[in-house]
Structures are given as C-alpha cells and as structure tokens.
Design a protein around this motif. Structure first.
Motif, PDB file in Angstrom:
ATOM      1  N   LEU A   1     -20.786  -8.576  43.493  1.00 33.35           N
ATOM      2  CA  LEU A   1     -21.325  -8.703  44.851  1.00 33.35           C
ATOM      3  C   LEU A   1     -22.822  -8.394  44.876  1.00 33.35           C
ATOM      4  O   LEU A   1     -23.579  -9.046  45.607  1.00 33.35           O
TER       5      LEU A   1
ATOM      6  N   GLU B   1     -24.400 -11.378  43.788  1.00 30.56           N
ATOM      7  CA  GLU B   1     -24.453 -12.387  44.856  1.00 30.56           C
ATOM      8  C   GLU B   1     -25.695 -12.184  45.719  1.00 30.56           C
ATOM      9  O   GLU B   1     -26.364 -13.148  46.091  1.00 30.56           O
TER      10      GLU B   1
ATOM     11  N   VAL C   1     -12.879 -13.193  47.212  1.00 32.30           N
ATOM     12  CA  VAL C   1     -13.816 -12.286  47.885  1.00 32.30           C
ATOM     13  C   VAL C   1     -15.252 -12.724  47.619  1.00 32.30           C
ATOM     14  O   VAL C   1     -16.078 -12.831  48.535  1.00 32.30           O
ATOM     15  N   VAL C   2     -15.552 -12.993  46.344  1.00 33.98           N
ATOM     16  CA  VAL C   2     -16.909 -13.405  45.967  1.00 33.98           C
ATOM     17  C   VAL C   2     -17.269 -14.727  46.642  1.00 33.98           C
ATOM     18  O   VAL C   2     -18.382 -14.889  47.172  1.00 33.98           O
TER      19      VAL C   2
ATOM     20  N   VAL D   1     -17.887 -14.138  50.470  1.00 34.39           N
ATOM     21  CA  VAL D   1     -19.159 -13.448  50.708  1.00 34.39           C
ATOM     22  C   VAL D   1     -20.328 -14.397  50.513  1.00 34.39           C
ATOM     23  O   VAL D   1     -21.291 -14.408  51.303  1.00 34.39           O
ATOM     24  N   LYS D   2     -20.236 -15.208  49.478  1.00 31.05           N
ATOM     25  CA  LYS D   2     -21.296 -16.174  49.193  1.00 31.05           C
ATOM     26  C   LYS D   2     -21.516 -17.117  50.376  1.00 31.05           C
ATOM     27  O   LYS D   2     -22.650 -17.372  50.807  1.00 31.05           O
TER      28      LYS D   2
ATOM     29  N   ILE E   1     -22.816 -15.159  53.755  1.00 39.51           N
ATOM     30  CA  ILE E   1     -24.232 -14.795  53.677  1.00 39.51           C
ATOM     31  C   ILE E   1     -25.097 -16.052  53.653  1.00 39.51           C
ATOM     32  O   ILE E   1     -26.159 -16.112  54.285  1.00 39.51           O
TER      33      ILE E   1
END
Length: 397
Positions: free
Chosen positions: A28, A31, A310-311, A314-315, A318
């Motif tokens: 994260l 990221e 999850v990754v 989030v990517k 954002i």
C-alpha cells in the motif's frame, strides 16, 4: 493426508496473517509512491506525448531498469545478510561500492533505450530527452541505492524478512522518483536551458566523485557481467512496452484514469512478482524447496493473492480522487472492469515468477541476479498490455 492438509492449512493461515501484517503495508505504501508518480504522468501526459514523445518510449524501460537493478540488489543483500556475508549497517563499504556498481550498470542501457527511440523514428527534441534521462538516472540511482540499502538492512535488523518488504518499496520508490524527476527536468529545460546544462555538469561531477570514492575496480564490475547483460537485454526488450505506450497513448489518455494509475499498475505487478521471486530464491538457496510442487512455496502465493483485491481497490479509489482533484474530470463508469480483473492478472504474474525462479535455479542460474530483473521487465510488458486492453474496454475503441 488429513494431517498434511491441516499442516498446509495452518501454514497458509500463518502466511496470510504475515501478508496482511508485513507485506500489505509495504504494498500500500508502494501504491502511494506509484500514484504520486502517476499524478505527474497523468497531469503532463498530453505535454509529454506532443513535445517529448521519446520519453514515452523510454519511460517503461527506465522504470523497469531501476526496479531491475536495485530490486536485484535488495535480493542480493537479503541473501548476503542471511548468510553473514554483509554486516547489517549502511556504513559497510560494500554498500557504497554496490551502489556505484549499480549506477554504472544503469547508464549504458539508458543510452541504448534513447538510441532505440531515435532509430524507431521518434526524433523530436531527441537531444533534450537524452540529457533528461542521463541526469535523472544518475541522481535517482544515487538516492535509490541508499534507500534500497536502508530498507533491506533495517528490516533485517528488526527481525522482518527483507524479501517481504524490500522489493515493493524499492520498485515503488523508483516510480516515486522517476516520473516527477523527468517532469521537473522538462520544466527546467523549458524555463532555463543554461540552468539545466549547469545542473547536468554538476550531476556528472558528483557521479565521478562518488565513483572515485568507492574505489570500484574493473574486476568487480566484470563480476556483474551477468547482471549487466541481463538488465541491458531487458531494457531493450522494454521498448516493447514503450512502443505500446506511445502507440496507444491517445486511448490511454482518453480513459483518463489509466494515465494516472499506469505507474502504480506496473509497479504493483512487479512487486508481487518480485516478492515471490525473492522468497523463492531464498528458499532455494536454503534448500527448503526440493521439487516444483512445493506446498510451502504455493502457500506464499495464495497468501499474497488474498491481498490483491485490497491493493486493486485502493489503487482505483485513490486514482479516481486524483483525477478529480487535478483535472476536475470524471472517469468512465466501466472503470469497474479493472477491479474485477486486477487480482487474476496479479496471480498470473506470481505463478509465472515462481516457475521462472525455480527453473533458473535448477539450471544453475542465480535467481537473485536474473529472475527478479526478468520478472520485473516481463511484468511491465504484461502490465502495459493489460492497461491497453483495459483502455480499449473502457473507451470502446
């Protein structure tokens, strides 16, 4: 068999917890770094595409090269630390020497990348592109070298497996520094060509001073011949990614968000692949993997796979926020296709990484020197193909 199944289940549970406790935070963090660079790329994508198109050809290669060179250095340091061949201190003379060696290894591939771009017909402002990539390579390599050493050594000293955290952070720091440095040099050239030339000379002088201070010998450089040949060949191979990026830059720009998250997508795929390769390499060197079908190795992959949704989420979240804040634009509703497909693309890259690392080791080729650079490069190609496909699906081209 039930006993074996329970043991594998306990091992998987333990590694899932480790993946979320140790690896996910570094992914994260990576990221954030990648999206920071992506903000610069997305905001200045049109300017780069029209004024300095040669940078699009070399961009994946430069990003991949830094991940290759310093990712393999992190893996090498990790193995050396476990074997007691490197003291856990950034003041160890081997650290500075290794950084200088990696800087030297980076300059020739960068020049070749530029030459390929010129030979393929992208000659607009070619000399300015060359100055930008050389200066950027020297400065970023110096910063990234010490960052790599610090992350690897500090994690080892704190009892954290460097293979679980170093590769993502190193690759992401490379992305964090690469695109902004290119953009800043572009702005400097536009505003003060004389100032950029002076800065260029000062950077070269710094490079020569550090090289002399490290007392690198030709024999030591020759010992990295395998790494040099590998990263150079892979840098040239990365022109496939660069050509795709340049060719489909219009579609990528039309998708809006993919220009912003492109570096983060490439770095995250490379991170997952590099983590698997580093873990596999260490286990192979320690004799913990005796055959291709190894439950211990596959539980590593499955544990990491649980972090991919999850990754990916989030990517996207954002990225959407950055697009809105910097351009005021919205993103196509079809952006959800990225969330659905990202985890399975990451899984493919992890399985590919494990297979490649295992096969190289069985053929007496050190995965630390070859597998991680090759995987990072291949991840860039796969990632660029993935981005182009997503762009086509999103804009209907």
């Amino acid at each position: 068999m039930p006993v074996i199944g329970r043991e594998v289940g306990r091992e998987l549970g333990k590694k899932v917890r480790e993946a979320y406790r140790v690896t996910l935070p570094s992914l994260l963090t990576s990221e954030v770094f990648g999206l920071f660079g992506g903000t610069f790329l997305g905001k200045y994508f049109e300017s780069i595409r029209t004024q300095l198109p040669g940078l699009l050809v070399v961009l994946p290669g430069i990003m991949g090269l830094r991940g290759n060179v310093f990712g393999s250095m992190a893996s090498r340091f990790s193995t050396m630390l476990y074997l007691g061949e490197l003291s856990p201190s950034v003041r160890d003379r081997k650290v500075l020497k290794e950084i200088v060696l990696r800087m030297l290894l980076s300059l020739i591939p960068v020049f070749l990348l530029w030459a390929v771009g010129v030979l393929t017909g992208i000659k607009k402002n070619a000399f300015e592109v060359l100055l930008i990539v050389i200066t950027s390579t020297i400065l970023v390599s110096f910063i990234l070298g010490y960052f790599t050493s610090a992350v690897t050594i500090l994690s080892f000293r704190r009892g954290i497996d460097p293979d679980s955290v170093a590769a993502p952070l190193v690759a992401s720091m490379g992305d964090f520094l690469t695109v902004p440095s290119l953009v800043l040099f572009i702005l400097l050239i536009e505003r003060s060509p004389e100032g950029f030339r002076a800065f260029n000379y000062a950077t070269i002088a710094l490079f020569l001073f550090v090289t002399a201070l490290s007392r690198v010998r030709l024999k030591e450089l020759a010992e990295l011949k395998q790494v040099f040949v590998t990263v150079t060949a892979l840098a040239l191979l990365s022109t496939v990614s660069g050509s795709l990026l340049a060719r489909f830059s219009g579609i990528i720009q039309a998708s809006v968000i993919l220009g912003f998250i492109y570096p983060a997508i490439l770095s995250s795929f490379g991170n997952y692949g590099s983590i698997v390769a580093a873990k596999t390499s260490t286990k192979l060197h320690l004799g913990e993997i005796e055959g291709f079908i190894c439950p211990k190795a596959f539980t590593d992959i499955l544990a990491l796979f649980t972090t991919t949704p999850v990754v990916g989420a989030v990517k996207l979240l954002i990225g959407i926020a950055l697009v809105g804040l910097t351009t005021g634009m919205g993103v196509p509703g079809s952006v959800w296709v990225i969330a659905l497909t990202y985890p399975f693309m990451a899984l493919f890259i992890m399985l590919y990484s494990y297979s490649l690392s295992y096969l190289l080791f069985r053929h007496n080729i050190d995965p630390d020197s070859v597998a991680i650079p090759l995987i990072s490069n291949n991840s860039d190609i796969f990632g660029t193909l993935y981005v182009v496909l997503m762009a086509k699906l999103m804009v209907g081209a």
